[in-house]
Design a protein around this motif. Structure first.
Motif, PDB file in Angstrom:
ATOM      1  N   CYS A 240       1.969  -4.900  14.383  1.00 12.64           N
ATOM      2  CA  CYS A 240       1.021  -5.123  13.291  1.00 12.64           C
ATOM      3  C   CYS A 240      -0.376  -4.699  13.727  1.00 12.64           C
ATOM      4  CB  CYS A 240       1.022  -6.597  12.900  1.00 12.64           C
ATOM      5  SG  CYS A 240      -0.079  -6.997  11.517  1.00 12.64           S
ATOM      6  N   ILE A 241      -1.028  -3.913  12.902  1.00  9.28           N
ATOM      7  CA  ILE A 241      -2.411  -3.515  13.146  1.00  9.28           C
ATOM      8  C   ILE A 241      -3.228  -3.805  11.893  1.00  9.28           C
ATOM      9  CG2 ILE A 241      -1.751  -1.720  14.785  1.00  9.28           C
ATOM     10  CD1 ILE A 241      -2.246   0.349  12.633  1.00  9.28           C
ATOM     11  N   GLY A 242      -4.524  -3.888  12.042  1.00 10.91           N
ATOM     12  CA  GLY A 242      -5.387  -4.056  10.881  1.00 10.91           C
ATOM     13  C   GLY A 242      -5.336  -2.814  10.017  1.00 10.91           C
ATOM     14  N   TYR A 243      -5.553  -2.993   8.726  1.00  9.28           N
ATOM     15  CA  TYR A 243      -5.507  -1.859   7.806  1.00  9.28           C
ATOM     16  C   TYR A 243      -6.683  -1.947   6.846  1.00  9.28           C
ATOM     17  CZ  TYR A 243      -3.758   1.380   4.261  1.00  9.28           C
ATOM     18  OH  TYR A 243      -3.624   2.426   3.387  1.00  9.28           O
ATOM     19  N   PRO A 244      -7.435  -0.862   6.732  1.00 10.19           N
ATOM     20  CA  PRO A 244      -7.190   0.475   7.287  1.00 10.19           C
ATOM     21  C   PRO A 244      -7.912   0.746   8.613  1.00 10.19           C
ATOM     22  CG  PRO A 244      -8.926   0.607   5.670  1.00 10.19           C
ATOM     23  CD  PRO A 244      -8.516  -0.844   5.711  1.00 10.19           C
ATOM     24  N   ASP A 245      -8.405  -0.286   9.287  1.00  4.51           N
ATOM     25  CA  ASP A 245      -9.233  -0.069  10.475  1.00  4.51           C
ATOM     26  C   ASP A 245      -8.457   0.178  11.766  1.00  4.51           C
ATOM     27  OD1 ASP A 245     -11.584  -0.332   8.999  1.00  4.51           O
ATOM     28  OD2 ASP A 245     -11.521  -2.518   9.164  1.00  4.51           O
ATOM     29  N   GLN A 246      -7.134  -0.015  11.755  1.00  5.36           N
ATOM     30  CA  GLN A 246      -6.276   0.356  12.882  1.00  5.36           C
ATOM     31  C   GLN A 246      -6.497  -0.474  14.149  1.00  5.36           C
ATOM     32  OE1 GLN A 246      -3.945   2.855  12.091  1.00  5.36           O
ATOM     33  NE2 GLN A 246      -4.883   2.687  10.083  1.00  5.36           N
TER      34      GLN A 246
ATOM     35  N   ALA B 281       0.843  -1.198   0.000  1.00  6.01           N
ATOM     36  CA  ALA B 281       0.000   0.000   0.000  1.00  6.01           C
ATOM     37  C   ALA B 281       0.876   1.245   0.000  1.00  6.01           C
ATOM     38  CB  ALA B 281      -0.901  -0.001   1.230  1.00  6.01           C
ATOM     39  N   PRO B 282       0.417   2.319  -0.605  1.00  4.18           N
ATOM     40  CA  PRO B 282       1.189   3.568  -0.575  1.00  4.18           C
ATOM     41  C   PRO B 282       1.266   4.135   0.837  1.00  4.18           C
ATOM     42  CG  PRO B 282      -0.981   3.922  -1.536  1.00  4.18           C
ATOM     43  CD  PRO B 282      -0.831   2.445  -1.375  1.00  4.18           C
ATOM     44  N   ALA B 283       2.242   4.994   1.054  1.00  4.68           N
ATOM     45  CA  ALA B 283       2.466   5.545   2.390  1.00  4.68           C
ATOM     46  C   ALA B 283       1.261   6.338   2.884  1.00  4.68           C
ATOM     47  CB  ALA B 283       3.711   6.422   2.383  1.00  4.68           C
ATOM     48  N   LYS B 284       0.647   7.113   2.011  1.00  8.66           N
ATOM     49  CA  LYS B 284      -0.530   7.898   2.373  1.00  8.66           C
ATOM     50  C   LYS B 284      -1.675   7.486   1.465  1.00  8.66           C
ATOM     51  CE  LYS B 284       2.083  11.898   4.041  1.00  8.66           C
ATOM     52  NZ  LYS B 284       2.306  13.365   3.905  1.00  8.66           N
ATOM     53  N   GLU B 285      -2.712   6.928   2.067  1.00  8.78           N
ATOM     54  CA  GLU B 285      -3.828   6.420   1.289  1.00  8.78           C
ATOM     55  C   GLU B 285      -5.124   6.670   2.045  1.00  8.78           C
ATOM     56  OE1 GLU B 285      -4.724   2.324  -1.163  1.00  8.78           O
ATOM     57  OE2 GLU B 285      -4.015   2.121   0.910  1.00  8.78           O
TER      58      GLU B 285
ATOM     59  N   LYS C 244      -8.765   6.036   3.476  1.00 12.22           N
ATOM     60  CA  LYS C 244      -9.376   4.804   3.971  1.00 12.22           C
ATOM     61  C   LYS C 244     -10.280   4.169   2.929  1.00 12.22           C
ATOM     62  CE  LYS C 244     -11.984   2.951   7.898  1.00 12.22           C
ATOM     63  NZ  LYS C 244     -12.596   3.265   9.212  1.00 12.22           N
ATOM     64  N   ALA C 245     -11.047   4.984   2.236  1.00  8.97           N
ATOM     65  CA  ALA C 245     -11.961   4.462   1.217  1.00  8.97           C
ATOM     66  C   ALA C 245     -11.191   3.784   0.089  1.00  8.97           C
ATOM     67  CB  ALA C 245     -12.833   5.584   0.672  1.00  8.97           C
ATOM     68  N   ALA C 246     -10.054   4.360  -0.275  1.00  5.26           N
ATOM     69  CA  ALA C 246      -9.242   3.772  -1.339  1.00  5.26           C
ATOM     70  C   ALA C 246      -8.699   2.414  -0.915  1.00  5.26           C
ATOM     71  CB  ALA C 246      -8.098   4.706  -1.703  1.00  5.26           C
ATOM     72  N   ALA C 247      -8.230   2.330   0.341  1.00  2.64           N
ATOM     73  CA  ALA C 247      -7.715   1.059   0.851  1.00  2.64           C
ATOM     74  C   ALA C 247      -8.813   0.006   0.897  1.00  2.64           C
ATOM     75  CB  ALA C 247      -7.119   1.262   2.239  1.00  2.64           C
ATOM     76  N   GLN C 248      -9.972   0.396   1.360  1.00  2.00           N
ATOM     77  CA  GLN C 248     -11.089  -0.547   1.416  1.00  2.00           C
ATOM     78  C   GLN C 248     -11.476  -1.032   0.025  1.00  2.00           C
ATOM     79  OE1 GLN C 248     -13.799   1.983   3.578  1.00  2.00           O
ATOM     80  NE2 GLN C 248     -13.402   0.942   5.529  1.00  2.00           N
TER      81      GLN C 248
END
Length: 248
Positions: free
Chosen positions: A204-210, A163-167, A169-173
């Motif tokens: 490690c955390i969930g992405y993009p839900d943190q 994933a890109p450094a800055k993304e 949340k909607a794009a990641a989903q």
């Protein structure tokens, strides 16, 4: 998963310094032989050795090998790039598409197909690598940079889509829905040990839900920091993938 939402200290990895020094010196020796060896046969053997090394540092000398005056060496370097499976090798292979020798041209084409297939394969997981921090205060910036690059390479080898450094949340989903995969964000720290070694700790955390999933560590001692990190960088990715079941 071994233990979700917990802190895990995994794998005490003690590696004799001379072992990693041998690995380093072998890459340097093969690179020198490929670039300066007198006989095409020996330069070809050096290219083959670099291709089998699984070391990203082999990429540059192999790309230079594609320009060797011997068609035998150029073919060996092209074959080695496919075996190394470093996707960045596509660029130097494409630059040699006008190769005049038939055997070298065939090797270039085959390796390009291998790397293009590797690049195009469906991702198994979506991972955002949030960087590597030096908590020892003693590492050179380029060592930290190379360590992060080795982590990214290992992720790619394991089938992760980065994933890109800055993304948003909607794009990641959207990426997760499109590929039907899970997402994770990982950050790493390099810490000293009392014995003079290094620990690489990864959260490690969930992405993009943190959502916090946990923490893994690997340790090594008995060599220079940059040599320890060459081993620890891919190892911490393997531990995280195993612990958090990235391939399921």
């Amino acid at each position: 998963m071994r233990s979700p939402s917990s802190l895990l200290a995994l794998v005490l990895l003690t590696l004799p310094g001379f072992v990693m020094a041998q690995v380093d010196s072998r890459i340097a020796s093969l690179s020198k032989q490929l670039g300066q060896g007198q006989e095409p046969r020996l330069r070809s053997q050096a290219a083959q050795g670099l291709g089998s090394s699984d070391d990203p540092e082999a990429l540059k000398p192999l790309c230079e090998g594609l320009k060797d005056p011997s068609e035998q060496v150029r073919a060996a370097a092209a074959q080695a790039l496919g075996k190394l499976k470093e996707v960045a090798g596509l660029e130097c292979l494409k630059a040699r598409k006008s190769e005049s020798d038939a055997a070298a041209q065939a090797a270039i084409k085959a390796s390009m197909e291998t790397l293009q297939a590797l690049k195009a394969r469906p991702p198994k997981v979506y991972v955002q690598l949030g960087g590597v921090k030096d908590k020892t205060g003693k590492l050179r910036p380029e060592v930290v940079k190379v360590t992060e690059a080795r982590m990214r390479r290992k992720l790619a080898q394991m089938g992760a889509m980065l994933a890109p450094a800055k993304e948003a949340k909607a794009a990641a989903q959207g990426v997760l829905r499109k590929h039907g995969i899970a997402g994770y964000r990982v950050t790493a720290e390099i810490q000293p040990t009392e014995e003079g070694g290094l620990v690489v700790r990864m959260v490690c955390i969930g992405y993009p839900d943190q959502a916090l999933l946990g923490d893994v560590e690997v340790q090594a001692s008995g060599a220079k920091p940059e040599d320890l990190l060459k081993v620890l960088a891919p190892r911490i990715i393997e531990e995280a993938a195993d612990t958090f079941e990235w391939d399921t």
